[in-house]
Scaffold this motif. Sequence first.
Motif, mmCIF file in Angstrom:
data_model
loop_
_atom_site.group_PDB
_atom_site.id
_atom_site.type_symbol
_atom_site.label_atom_id
_atom_site.label_comp_id
_atom_site.label_asym_id
_atom_site.label_seq_id
_atom_site.Cartn_x
_atom_site.Cartn_y
_atom_site.Cartn_z
ATOM 1 N N HIS A 20 13.131 -34.324 41.834
ATOM 2 C CA HIS A 20 12.178 -33.592 42.671
ATOM 3 C C HIS A 20 10.949 -34.458 42.918
ATOM 4 N N TYR A 21 10.664 -34.676 44.189
ATOM 5 C CA TYR A 21 9.488 -35.447 44.583
ATOM 6 C C TYR A 21 8.648 -34.567 45.512
ATOM 7 N N GLY A 22 7.615 -33.950 44.940
ATOM 8 C CA GLY A 22 6.819 -33.013 45.714
ATOM 9 C C GLY A 22 7.689 -31.837 46.122
ATOM 10 N N THR A 25 13.753 -32.592 47.393
ATOM 11 C CA THR A 25 14.734 -32.748 46.316
ATOM 12 C C THR A 25 15.773 -33.775 46.743
ATOM 13 N N LEU A 26 16.073 -34.692 45.840
ATOM 14 C CA LEU A 26 17.062 -35.726 46.120
ATOM 15 C C LEU A 26 18.170 -35.694 45.084
ATOM 16 N N ARG A 130 11.315 -41.198 47.489
ATOM 17 C CA ARG A 130 11.032 -41.443 46.076
ATOM 18 C C ARG A 130 9.590 -41.883 45.861
ATOM 19 N N TYR A 131 9.083 -42.725 46.753
ATOM 20 C CA TYR A 131 7.732 -43.264 46.578
ATOM 21 C C TYR A 131 6.690 -42.613 47.488
#
Length: 219
Positions: A20-22, A25-26, A130-131
């Motif tokens: 989870h990035y913010g 979701t990946l 991701r970044y």
Amino acid sequence: MKYKAFPLKSINVGRIETLHYGEKTLKTAMRKRPITEPAYVSKTGFLEDQQEFKGHGGTEKALCLYPSEHYTYWQEILEGVENHTALFGENLSSTGITEDNTHIGDIFQLGEAVIQVTEPRTPCHKIATRYNVPDLARLMRDQGNTGFLLRVLEEGYVNPGDALYLKERDATQVSVSFVNHVKFFDPKNQEKIEEILAVDGLSKTLRKSLEKRIANKFV
């Protein structure tokens, strides 16, 4: 025969996980970690490694290498790079090997395995997520620091701390940088495309794509 050695900063594998990035979701295996014991490399890559996206992996894209020298450039753009392993989910974080001095078809020894460069890596949206840098893929293309992919010619075990040994330079001397430039900035240059297609070690996937460009007359 003595081959030129290129130390590896790390040899990395990862499992598919949901991250989870913010608000995003990946499902990805990008978060790789260095191996700590012998790992077997098959025709489709490390047995301990997984690929979530069908466009990754396979025999033509079994391994991904990224030059650790590029990490310095990303320190001002990404957070936490100085402490990062496998910055872009690469299997091999190299030193001394770059897109400029490496050619499609070059052959390396890695532990018991023998591997061959097949094509540049194409940056995807997941690294941007991701970044949290929306134009990260474009930055990688513009800088030309994409890394590249390899096939496995001979399977075998790889140990932590193993180096890459250059066994054979491809006779055509078509660099990864050259292919990147044609792909992203000169995609209708038939002469240059034919120069790339002349490399026997070129991946089947990229070969098919380039042949299609010519057949369709770049429409």
